[in-house]
Design an enzyme around this catalytic site. Structure first.
Site, PDB file in Angstrom:
ATOM      1  N   GLU A 107      -6.846  -7.299 -11.674  1.00 50.54           N
ATOM      2  CA  GLU A 107      -6.889  -6.144 -10.758  1.00 50.54           C
ATOM      3  C   GLU A 107      -8.063  -5.224 -11.120  1.00 50.54           C
ATOM      4  OE1 GLU A 107      -3.140  -4.793  -9.437  1.00 50.54           O
ATOM      5  OE2 GLU A 107      -3.926  -2.938  -8.603  1.00 50.54           O
TER       6      GLU A 107
ATOM      7  N   ASP B 226       2.339  -1.427 -14.222  1.00 49.98           N
ATOM      8  CA  ASP B 226       2.897  -2.169 -13.083  1.00 49.98           C
ATOM      9  C   ASP B 226       3.152  -3.629 -13.436  1.00 49.98           C
ATOM     10  OD1 ASP B 226       2.314   0.225 -11.951  1.00 49.98           O
ATOM     11  OD2 ASP B 226       0.755  -0.506 -10.603  1.00 49.98           O
TER      12      ASP B 226
ATOM     13  N   GLY C  43       0.800  -1.225   0.000  1.00 49.07           N
ATOM     14  CA  GLY C  43       0.000   0.000   0.000  1.00 49.07           C
ATOM     15  C   GLY C  43       0.830   1.270   0.000  1.00 49.07           C
ATOM     16  N   SER C  44       2.055   1.210  -0.506  1.00 49.56           N
ATOM     17  CA  SER C  44       2.919   2.405  -0.508  1.00 49.56           C
ATOM     18  C   SER C  44       3.207   2.918  -1.905  1.00 49.56           C
ATOM     19  CB  SER C  44       4.248   2.095   0.178  1.00 49.56           C
ATOM     20  OG  SER C  44       4.004   1.609   1.454  1.00 49.56           O
TER      21      SER C  44
ATOM     22  N   SER D 216       3.017  -3.587  -4.744  1.00 47.76           N
ATOM     23  CA  SER D 216       3.042  -4.949  -4.190  1.00 47.76           C
ATOM     24  C   SER D 216       1.924  -5.757  -4.838  1.00 47.76           C
ATOM     25  CB  SER D 216       2.867  -4.913  -2.673  1.00 47.76           C
ATOM     26  OG  SER D 216       1.565  -4.501  -2.315  1.00 47.76           O
TER      27      SER D 216
END
Ligand code: ADP
Ligand code: MG
Length: 397
Positions: free
Chosen positions: A171, A183, A133-134, A138
Site C-alpha cells: 500500500e 489496518d 473508501g469509507s 477495504s
C-alpha cells in the site's frame, strides 16, 4: 422511511455464492477461498505513524478472495464490486500504479515477488462487503485476502505478521498511501469478541474483551472530502517537524510517542501554534488509549465512551481532521439514549463514526440517527452493526 441497518449475513451463504460466481466467471470451482475483515478503530487516531497506541476491532464485514491456479503465467482478477476483469502477465507485472482498483492486488503480487516469494499464474475472484473508501479499510482487507490466496498456491507458508508487513509495504510503495501497520495487522490478528490494542512501535498486541451488553454501530456520513490525502500528509509533516525540533535537546525522542505534555510545553517557543495543537492531540490521544485499556479491563463502558467523546473533540479542535458531517453524526449520538460514546474513526474529513450502543438501544438509535442526519445534511447515512470478528482465515481448501 429510514435506511436499514446493514449486517453482513452468514459466511457460509456468502461462500456458496462466491463459488457459484467463480464457476460463472472462470468455468471451474475455486481451489481456495480466503476472508479478511475490515476494521473500525475504537480509539487511537493519528497515533499509529507516531509510534503510538491504537485500539482497532476487526469487523464482521470482510473481503473474500477465491482462487484457482492457471496453466499459464498470467494473473486474472475479477472484482464483483467493480464488475470488471483485469489480466497481468506475471513477468511484466511491475511498473507504476495506474490509479485503478486493481493497483492494490497488483501491488501485493509485486511486493511478494520482490521479496522472493513465488507467485504463480492464477484466476482470482474478489468479493468485498466492506464499503469502499469509507475508512473501514477495504484496502487492507483486499490486500490480505489477496496475499493469502496467492501464497496458498505455493508450498511456502509466510508467517502472518510478515503477510501484514508485506501488504502495508504494497500500500505504501505501490499505491502511495502512507498508512501505518494498524489496518493490515488487525485484519490478520483480530479476535472474535475482542478489541486489539496495538503498540505500533513494538507491534505487541493486547487483547481486550468487549462486554456482550454493547454493539458496535458504524455510521457512514456518505461524504469523503477531497482534501483528505493532502491534509493527512500535512499532519504527518507537523509531527515530524516537532520531533526534529525537540530531539536536539531531548535525544531520547524518536517519535511523538516519546514526548510528554510537559516536554511539549517546555519547547513551545520552538513550535508553531498549529503544530503545538496537533502534537497535543497525539500526546493526549496516546494517553486516552492507555486509559481505554484500563476501562475495558474494568468493564467500565461509560469510561470508555467518555474517552471516545474526548478523542473526537481533540481530533476536531486540535488535530483539525473532522468535518461538519462527522460532527453532526457525533452530536446526534450524544443525544440518543443507550449510547456510551461516539467518535469519528479513520483518517477524517468524512467516512464513518463508531458508536458504542447498548444492545437494546440499537434499533431506536438507528432510526433516530438516520432520520435526523438526513434532515440536517440531506444525506441518507448507511448504518452498520458489527461484532468483533476474528482475523483473516481460509474457508475452503
Ligand atoms: P478504504 O480502505 O477506506 O475502504 P481506500 O481508498 O484506502 O479506502 O481503498 C479502497 C480501494 O481498495 C478501492 O479503490 C480498490 O482499489 C480496493 N478495493 C476495495 N474493495 C475492493 C473490491 N471489493 N474489489 C476490488 N478492489 C477493492
Ligand atoms: Mg484504505
Amino acid at each position: 422511511m429510514t435506511s436499514p441497518i446493514l449486517e453482513p449475513g452468514p459466511v457460509s451463504k456468502r461462500a456458496d455464492k462466491i463459488a457459484e460466481r467463480f464457476q460463472a466467471v472462470y468455468g471451474t470451482t475455486p481451489l481456495g477461498l480466503f476472508r479478511a475483515p475490515g476494521r473500525v478503530n475504537l480509539i487511537g487516531e493519528h497515533t499509529d505513524y507516531n509510534d503510538g497506541f491504537v485500539m482497532p476491532v476487526a469487523i464482521d464485514f470482510c473481503c473474500y478472495a477465491a482462487i484457482t491456479p492457471s496453466a499459464d503465467d498470467k494473473l486474472s482478477v475479477y472484482s464483483e464490486q467493480f464488475h470488471e476483469s483485469v489480466e497481468f502477465d506475471l513477468d511484466q507485472i511491475a511498473g507504476s500504479a495506474r490509479q485503478h482498483w486493481s493497483d492494490y492486488v497488483r501491488g501485493v503480487a509485486v511486493v511478494l515477488r520482490c521479496e522472493g516469494y513465488p507467485v504463480k499464474g492464477a484466476d482470482l475472484l474478489l468479493d468485498g462487503q466492506v464499503p469502499i473508501g469509507s475508512g473501514l479499510s477495504s484496502s487492507a482487507a483486499i490486500e490480505i485476502a489477496t496475499a493469502l490466496a496467492l501464497t496458498s498456491l505455493s508450498e511456502i507458508t509466510i508467517p502472518l505478521l510478515e503477510v501484514a508487513r508485506l501488504c502495508q509495504r504494497a500500500e505504501n510503495t505501490y499505491t502511495g498511501a502512507r498508512c501505518g501497520i494498524m489496518d493490515q495487522f488487525v485484519s490478520c490478528f483480530g479476535r472474535e469478541n475482542y478489541a486489539l490494542m496495538l503498540d505500533c512501535r513494538s507491534l505487541e498486541p493486547t487483547y481486550l474483551r468487549l462486554p456482550s451488553s454493547i454493539r458496535l454501530v458504524i455510521c457512514n456520513t456518505m461524504v469523503r472530502h477531497e482534501l483528505a490525502a493532502g491534509e493527512y500528509n500535512e499532519r504527518r509533516a507537523s509531527c515530524e517537524r516537532v520531533v526534529k525540533a525537540v530531539c536536539k535537546s531531548l535525544p531520547r525522542v524518536r517519535a511523538l510517542r516519546d514526548l510528554t505534555r510537559e516536554d511539549l510545553e517546555r519547547h513551545r517557543n520552538l513550535i508553531s501554534d498549529v503544530d503545538f495543537r496537533r502534537c497535543r492531540h497525539v500526546i493526549t490521544e496516546n494517553a486516552r488509549v492507555i486509559d481505554a485499556k484500563e476501562a475495558l479491563r474494568d468493564l467500565d463502558v461509560a469510561r470508555l465512551g467518555a474517552l471516545m467523546y474526548q478523542s473526537h473533540d481533540s481530533l476536531d479542535r486540535d488535530y483539525e481532521v473532522s468535518c461538519h458531517e462527522l460532527n453532526v453524526m457525533v452530536e446526534l449520538a450524544r443525544k440518543c439514549v443507550g449510547v456510551y460514546g461516539a467518535r469519528m474513526t479513520g483518517g477524517g474529513f468524512g467516512g464513518c463514526t463508531i458508536n458504542l450502543v447498548e444492545n437494546d438501544a440499537v434499533a431506536e438509535f438507528q432510526s433516530k440517527v438516520a432520520h435526523e442526519y438526513k434532515t440536517t445534511t440531506g444525506l441518507a447515512p448507511q448504518i452498520f452493526v458489527s461484532g468483533a470478528a476474528g482475523g483473516a482465515s481460509e474457508l475452503i481448501k
